[in-house]
Design a protein around this motif. Structure first.
Motif, short mmCIF file in Angstrom:
data_model
loop_
_atom_site.label_atom_id
_atom_site.label_comp_id
_atom_site.label_asym_id
_atom_site.label_seq_id
_atom_site.Cartn_x
_atom_site.Cartn_y
_atom_site.Cartn_z
N ILE A 144 16.75 15.47 24.13
CA ILE A 144 16.06 14.29 24.64
C ILE A 144 15.08 13.85 23.57
N ASN A 145 15.34 12.71 22.97
CA ASN A 145 14.53 12.22 21.86
C ASN A 145 13.69 11.02 22.27
N ASP A 146 12.49 10.97 21.76
CA ASP A 146 11.53 9.91 22.04
C ASP A 146 11.47 8.99 20.83
N TYR A 147 12.09 7.80 20.95
CA TYR A 147 12.04 6.83 19.88
C TYR A 147 11.01 5.74 20.20
N LYS A 148 10.82 4.84 19.29
CA LYS A 148 9.77 3.83 19.43
C LYS A 148 9.94 2.99 20.70
N ASN A 149 11.18 2.57 20.95
CA ASN A 149 11.42 1.65 22.05
C ASN A 149 12.23 2.23 23.20
N HIS A 150 12.72 3.45 23.04
CA HIS A 150 13.58 4.01 24.10
C HIS A 150 13.63 5.54 24.01
N TYR A 151 14.08 6.13 25.11
CA TYR A 151 14.42 7.55 25.14
C TYR A 151 15.94 7.67 25.03
N LEU A 152 16.38 8.66 24.28
CA LEU A 152 17.82 8.89 24.12
C LEU A 152 18.15 10.33 24.48
N MET A 153 19.03 10.49 25.45
CA MET A 153 19.48 11.81 25.86
C MET A 153 20.93 11.99 25.44
N GLU A 154 21.19 13.09 24.76
CA GLU A 154 22.55 13.40 24.32
C GLU A 154 23.01 14.68 25.00
N ILE A 155 24.15 14.60 25.68
CA ILE A 155 24.72 15.76 26.35
C ILE A 155 26.13 15.95 25.82
N ASP A 197 29.16 16.40 17.94
CA ASP A 197 29.43 17.41 16.91
C ASP A 197 30.33 18.52 17.44
N LEU A 198 30.38 18.67 18.77
CA LEU A 198 31.21 19.71 19.36
C LEU A 198 32.59 19.15 19.70
N SER A 199 33.45 20.00 20.23
CA SER A 199 34.85 19.61 20.44
C SER A 199 35.09 18.88 21.76
N GLY A 200 34.12 18.91 22.68
CA GLY A 200 34.34 18.33 24.00
C GLY A 200 33.77 16.93 24.15
N ALA A 201 33.31 16.64 25.37
CA ALA A 201 32.76 15.32 25.67
C ALA A 201 31.34 15.20 25.16
N CYS A 202 30.94 13.97 24.87
CA CYS A 202 29.56 13.68 24.44
C CYS A 202 29.12 12.38 25.11
N PHE A 203 28.04 12.46 25.88
CA PHE A 203 27.50 11.28 26.55
C PHE A 203 26.09 11.01 26.07
N LEU A 204 25.78 9.73 25.93
CA LEU A 204 24.43 9.29 25.57
C LEU A 204 23.84 8.51 26.73
N ILE A 205 22.64 8.89 27.15
CA ILE A 205 21.90 8.16 28.18
C ILE A 205 20.71 7.51 27.48
N ILE A 206 20.62 6.18 27.63
CA ILE A 206 19.58 5.42 26.95
C ILE A 206 18.66 4.78 27.99
N VAL A 207 17.38 5.03 27.86
CA VAL A 207 16.40 4.49 28.80
C VAL A 207 15.32 3.75 28.00
N PRO A 208 15.13 2.47 28.24
CA PRO A 208 14.14 1.71 27.47
C PRO A 208 12.71 1.99 27.91
N LYS A 209 11.81 1.94 26.96
CA LYS A 209 10.39 1.96 27.29
C LYS A 209 9.97 0.53 27.64
N GLY A 210 9.17 0.39 28.64
CA GLY A 210 8.75 -0.94 29.03
C GLY A 210 9.81 -1.74 29.75
N GLY A 211 10.93 -1.08 30.06
CA GLY A 211 11.95 -1.71 30.88
C GLY A 211 12.95 -2.57 30.14
N VAL A 212 12.86 -2.63 28.79
CA VAL A 212 13.77 -3.50 28.04
C VAL A 212 14.35 -2.72 26.86
N LEU A 213 15.67 -2.74 26.73
CA LEU A 213 16.32 -2.12 25.56
C LEU A 213 16.17 -3.01 24.36
N VAL A 214 15.76 -2.42 23.24
CA VAL A 214 15.60 -3.20 22.01
C VAL A 214 16.61 -2.72 20.98
#
Length: 201
Positions: A121-132, A184-201
């Protein structure tokens, strides 16, 4: 939950014992170091001042469930400074819960002695990004473009294929998104993106 952690700990002790009995000393040391590193990362997250306790509880629960099935749920990189509104938290718990559950179900019958799910779970300037991502069988190419369609599922049985559809819809309500990616692994990879302030930039 405690029973699952106790079971996982016993399994690891058996692995170390087996390596030592067969005089695979270097492998035993490497195994211990790897486990120590994983546990340190996990403990750092679990002891962090994360501002989303429901999210924390969800991840702890999924870690225990995975451990009970012999699956490692590794926390690769987790930002402790996550600040969510109630709608964002609800959406993330739904989406992340569904993706983690799918990964666990995909791996539990997978013919491998090393079953891994990685979460970051990474905290970027405008959004949070979760990689599973996991090292399971992955998503069939025929399902790749329609995996978020209601009724489409990689699992057999009736009444399947709702979790990812629901996840997509609830994330859209907070202007977020979930996408299938190449990991990077052999299976499935999903990204969940959540904007800060309610708007994806």
């Amino acid at each position: 939950m405690q029973r699952a952690y106790t079971h996982e700990f016993a399994n690891k002790l058996h692995i170390i014992l087996g390596l030592l009995v067969h005089k695979h000393y270097h492998q035993a040391i490497d195994f211990i170091k790897e486990e120590q590193n994983i546990q340190l990362k996990n403990q750092t997250f679990l002891n962090s001042n994360i501002t989303a306790p429901i999210l924390l509880a969800l991840i702890q629960g999924k870690m225990a469930e995975a451990a009970e099935l012999g699956i490692k749920l590794e926390l690769k990189e987790i930002s402790p400074s996550i600040q969510l509104t109630k709608p964002q938290e609800d959406a993330i718990v739904t989406a992340l819960g569904n993706v983690l559950q799918n990964a666990i179900e995909s791996l539990k019958n997978w013919s491998s002695s090393n079953k891994v799910i990685q979460l970051s779970i990474n905290d970027y300037k405008n959004h949070y990004l979760m990689e599973i991502q996991d090292n399971g069988p992955g998503i069939d190419n025929n399902l790749y473009d329609k995996i978020f369609t209601k009724g489409v599922s990689t699992k057999e049985g009736l009444d399947r294929g709702h979790g990812l559809t629901i996840s997509k819809k609830i994330l859209k309500k907070i202007n977020g998104d979930i996408i299938l990616d190449s990991g990077d692994l052999s299976g499935a990879c999903f990204l969940i993106i959540v904007p800060k302030g309610g708007v994806l930039v």
